[in-house]
Design an enzyme around this catalytic site. Structure first.
Site, PDB file in Angstrom:
ATOM      1  N   GLU A 183       8.100   2.901   6.318  1.00 40.46           N
ATOM      2  CA  GLU A 183       8.462   4.125   5.570  1.00 40.46           C
ATOM      3  C   GLU A 183       9.974   4.363   5.637  1.00 40.46           C
ATOM      4  O   GLU A 183      10.434   5.487   5.898  1.00 40.46           O
ATOM      5  CB  GLU A 183       7.716   5.337   6.125  1.00 40.46           C
ATOM      6  CG  GLU A 183       6.246   5.363   5.837  1.00 40.46           C
ATOM      7  CD  GLU A 183       5.641   6.760   6.049  1.00 40.46           C
ATOM      8  OE1 GLU A 183       6.101   7.475   6.951  1.00 40.46           O
ATOM      9  OE2 GLU A 183       4.714   7.130   5.309  1.00 40.46           O
ATOM     10  N   GLU A 263      -1.640   2.952   3.880  1.00 40.18           N
ATOM     11  CA  GLU A 263      -2.101   3.940   4.864  1.00 40.18           C
ATOM     12  C   GLU A 263      -2.904   5.017   4.132  1.00 40.18           C
ATOM     13  O   GLU A 263      -2.355   6.010   3.669  1.00 40.18           O
ATOM     14  CB  GLU A 263      -0.929   4.560   5.629  1.00 40.18           C
ATOM     15  CG  GLU A 263      -0.164   3.603   6.489  1.00 40.18           C
ATOM     16  CD  GLU A 263       0.914   4.277   7.309  1.00 40.18           C
ATOM     17  OE1 GLU A 263       0.849   5.506   7.488  1.00 40.18           O
ATOM     18  OE2 GLU A 263       1.839   3.577   7.764  1.00 40.18           O
TER      19      GLU A 263
HETATM   20  C1  LIG Z   1       5.159  14.165   6.373  1.00 40.70           C
HETATM   21  C2  LIG Z   1       5.570  13.219   7.458  1.00 40.70           C
HETATM   22  C3  LIG Z   1       5.073  11.816   7.164  1.00 40.70           C
HETATM   23  C4  LIG Z   1       5.389  10.915   8.329  1.00 40.70           C
HETATM   24  N1  LIG Z   1       4.525   9.742   8.255  1.00 40.70           N
HETATM   25  C5  LIG Z   1       3.405   9.647   8.928  1.00 40.70           C
HETATM   26  S1  LIG Z   1       2.668  10.842   9.907  1.00 40.70           S
HETATM   27  C6  LIG Z   1       1.230   9.850  10.335  1.00 40.70           C
HETATM   28  C7  LIG Z   1       1.563   8.447   9.866  1.00 40.70           C
HETATM   29  C8  LIG Z   1       2.047   7.518  11.011  1.00 40.70           C
HETATM   30  O1  LIG Z   1       3.129   8.108  11.693  1.00 40.70           O
HETATM   31  C9  LIG Z   1       2.478   6.162  10.425  1.00 40.70           C
HETATM   32  O2  LIG Z   1       2.990   5.343  11.459  1.00 40.70           O
HETATM   33  C10 LIG Z   1       3.560   6.352   9.383  1.00 40.70           C
HETATM   34  O3  LIG Z   1       3.862   5.090   8.795  1.00 40.70           O
HETATM   35  C11 LIG Z   1       3.103   7.312   8.296  1.00 40.70           C
HETATM   36  N2  LIG Z   1       2.677   8.532   8.926  1.00 40.70           N
END
Ligand SMILES: CCCC/N=C1\SC[C@@H]2[C@H](O)[C@H](O)[C@@H](O)CN12
Length: 632
Positions: A183, A263
């Site tokens: 991300e 995801e």
């Molecule tokens: C709004 C915030 C988004 C942040 N991304 C998240 S929160 C839960 C999941 C895990 O952390 C995962 O490792 C992230 O890649 C995507 N994600």
């Protein structure tokens, strides 16, 4: 008369089939038919995320088998850099960190792997998987082309990627594809040179034929800053999103090729003091069916969450610092303890519509047992090992003398919010109260000039997402001691008592885990108070007790009813943090394999604030993850 066309079509199909059977193993992207190809044949993965680093090694096979029996054909696996290189240049791939054994078990179980080696992984893991020692350079810009950061990344990936290369599908293994970063589009830096550097590294070590991809959230900014030519752009979203809208956004970056939701959130994470997350089963199963009907490749995040043992939980710091709880149950199809849930059964029914699900029963939940009460007795810390070198996780002790008498309650202030992350203050051994990052920056103390002030500071997990990931746990330069910036926990700015800036600190890095692993306090007749019922005890205090699990050592759940906040070790293993006063988590998962069925099981508790008068703890046969007792 067979026309040439039919003949050639049959011939080409025969070539594909024979190639698939006897040719080189290949996994690739078919941009003409918008799908993945495995050995030249269309392939749709139905995958689930599982984190080996959150599950005891002895349970890996159990979780993988349940995922296979659920109808998955792949698992998605992060690799946390800090789990394998906790100290710079010291690599650990043994025991619960044996990544290759996990890959072997997945292969043996019939599951392909989608590997996500970062180097940053987020995952509600300490500092998003980045090692804390990176912060020894105060100005480091992690997740950018910062030369010191890149050097550390080069060194790490030069160890990791050669390890995983033999496991690539084309080399006879089960790794189908590899994600670069994580991300990245959600990070403020948007540094294409960094991503280009990673692309070059991954290509160098994994070859030109490996499918490399990125994953980003469902916004244009994220997909713009997180993607790069040569890395297949995938997207992530949950049940609160319209799948067609999200995949249309992926199409803007990948006009042809497979649709991929890397995801698909089956649940969500918990922070201390907030409601236990829950995602509706019907929404998950119906949206999974919708995406699979579109021919999309889907990875369910999480399928099996597991536990943040020890100090490994991360934290968020958007509006304020919020630490992630010890349980990573995630309301996932497999519970924290690996138990199949109704959500899993519903998902399996959906998958049955798209592929043959293995015949046979779903492996049952591991047996659980309510071992009942254990009485804990207070222990006086006699020989905690103080380390001169600093460690990166856990607790630090700061000690100084009061500069003057403060007969009336006098504010002790952290004016710059410098407590990282929670501090427990005692004067001459008498507990005064706590300070907490972003939440409680002042408290009153009284005392005489020269009284000893002890401040135990707890690192509650480094921020794992966003711009505050440079989560220093100490930055204070003392007259007599240059503080390493990466120490476990601590003060990143001075404290003020009334009008006086407190100075002349003595600083101790407490090797509590090493001391307990060496057998303390059970290995000696520790000084514990006479057998009277101890009054409610305040402030950081150790307790010890033993659990008899005669005959069988099954999974169990530890409840500390009436206790406030602290840490638990069983047989020297750090189970993680408890904080029933905040919730929502009220029990700690105790994997059966940690227990002995023939020897007494040594329990050690560090209670940070106050134990109840009734110092019993209770082992139950079920978890309690969703009860808030006090809002943070
Ligand atoms: C709004 C915030 C988004 C942040 N991304 C998240 S929160 C839960 C999941 C895990 O952390 C995962 O490792 C992230 O890649 C995507 N994600």
């Amino acid at each position: 008369m067979i026309t040439n066309f039919v003949f050639l079509s049959l011939l080409s199909y025969a070539c594909v089939v024979l190639n698939a059977a006897f040719g080189p193993r290949t996994f690739s992207i078919d941009y003409s038919h918008d799908c993945f190809l495995k050995d030249g044949m269309p392939f749709q993965y139905i995958s689930g995320s599982v984190h080996y680093f959150r599950i005891p090694r002895v349970y890996w096979k159990d979780r993988l088998l349940k995922m296979y029996m659920s109808g998955l054909n792949a698992v998605q696996v992060y690799v946390p850099w800090n789990f394998h290189e906790t100290e710079q240049g010291v690599y650990n791939f043994a025991g619960d960190r044996d990544l290759e054994h996990f890959l072997y078990l997945a292969n043996e179980t019939g599951l392909f792997v989608i590997l996500r080696p970062g180097p940053y992984i987020c995952a509600e893991w300490e500092m998003g998987g980045l090692p804390a020692w990176l912060l020894q350079k105060p100005s480091i810009m992690v997740r950018t082309a910062d030369p010191d950061y890149l050097q550390a990344v080069n060194d790490w990936l030069a160890v990791l990627l050669p390890k995983v290369k033999p496991w690539l599908y084309s080399n006879g293994g089960n790794i189908l594809s590899v994600q670069v970063e994580n991300e990245y589009g959600s990070y403020f830096a948007c540094d294409y040179n960094y991503m280009r550097h990673l692309r070059a590294l991954f290509r160098y070590f994994l070859g030109d034929d490996t499918v490399l991809f990125t994953t980003d959230g469902n916004t244009n900014r994220e997909m713009t800053c997180g993607t790069l030519q040569g890395l297949y752009a995938t997207i992530d979203f949950g049940t609160d999103t319209n799948a067609s809208v999200a995949f249309d956004r992926q199409r803007r970056f990948e006009p042809r090729g497979p649709l991929v939701n890397s995801e698909f959130y089956t649940g969500w994470l918990d922070h201390w003091g907030e409601k236990h997350a829950h995602v509706d089963t019907e929404k998950v199963s119906s949206m999974l069916g919708e995406m699979l009907s579109m021919g999309a490749n889907v990875n369910m995040y999480m399928f099996e969450g597991g536990t943040n043992f020890g100090y490994w939980n991360g934290a968020d710091c958007d509006t304020r610092y919020r630490s992630v709880v010890t349980s990573y149950d995630y309301n996932a199809p497999l519970s924290e303890a690996g138990d199949p849930t109704d959500k899993l059964l519903a998902i399996r029914e959906v998958i049955k519509k798209f592929r043959d699900v293995p015949l046979g029963p779903m492996p049952p939940a591991m047996p659980k047992f309510a071992y009942g009460f254990v009485t804990m007795k207070k222990v006086s810390p006699t020989n905690l090992l103080y380390l001169s070198c600093f460690q990166y996780y856990g607790y630090m002790l700061y000690r100084t003398k009061l500069p003057r008498m403060v007969p009336d309650p006098t504010p002790l202030i952290s004016p710059l919010n410098g407590i990282h992350d929670r501090a427990y203050i005692s004067i001459n051994g008498v507990y005064q109260g706590f300070l907490e990052r972003d939440t409680q920056l002042v408290m009153n103390v009284t005392g005489q000039e020269g009284d000893q002030m002890d401040i135990l500071v707890e690192n509650m997990g480094r921020v794992n997402f966003g711009s505050k990931i440079n989560d220093f746990k100490a930055r204070l330069n003392y007259s007599h001691l240059q503080i390493l910036y990466t120490q476990a926990s601590g003060l990143v700015s001075n404290l003020i008592l009334g009008r006086d800036v407190l100075t002349d600190w003595q600083i101790y890095s407490l090797d509590i885990d090493g001391t307990i692993a060496s057998g303390w306090p059970h290995s000696e007749v520790a000084q514990h108070h006479p057998g009277t019922i101890s009054k409610s005890s305040d402030g950081p205090t150790f307790y010890m007790g033993t659990l008899e699990a005669r005959g069988f050592a099954w999974d169990t759940f530890l409840k500390l009813k009436g206790w406030t906040k602290g840490q638990v070790w069983i047989n020297g293993v750090n189970l993680g943090r408890y904080w029933p006063q905040r919730g929502p988590q009220q029990t700690l998962y105790v994997p059966g394999p940690l227990l002995s069925s023939s020897q007494p099981n040594n329990i050690t508790v560090l209670e940070l604030e106050g134990a109840p008068v009734d110092t019993r703890i209770l082992f139950l046969d079920r978890p309690q993850l969703d009860s808030i007792t006090k809002r943070s």
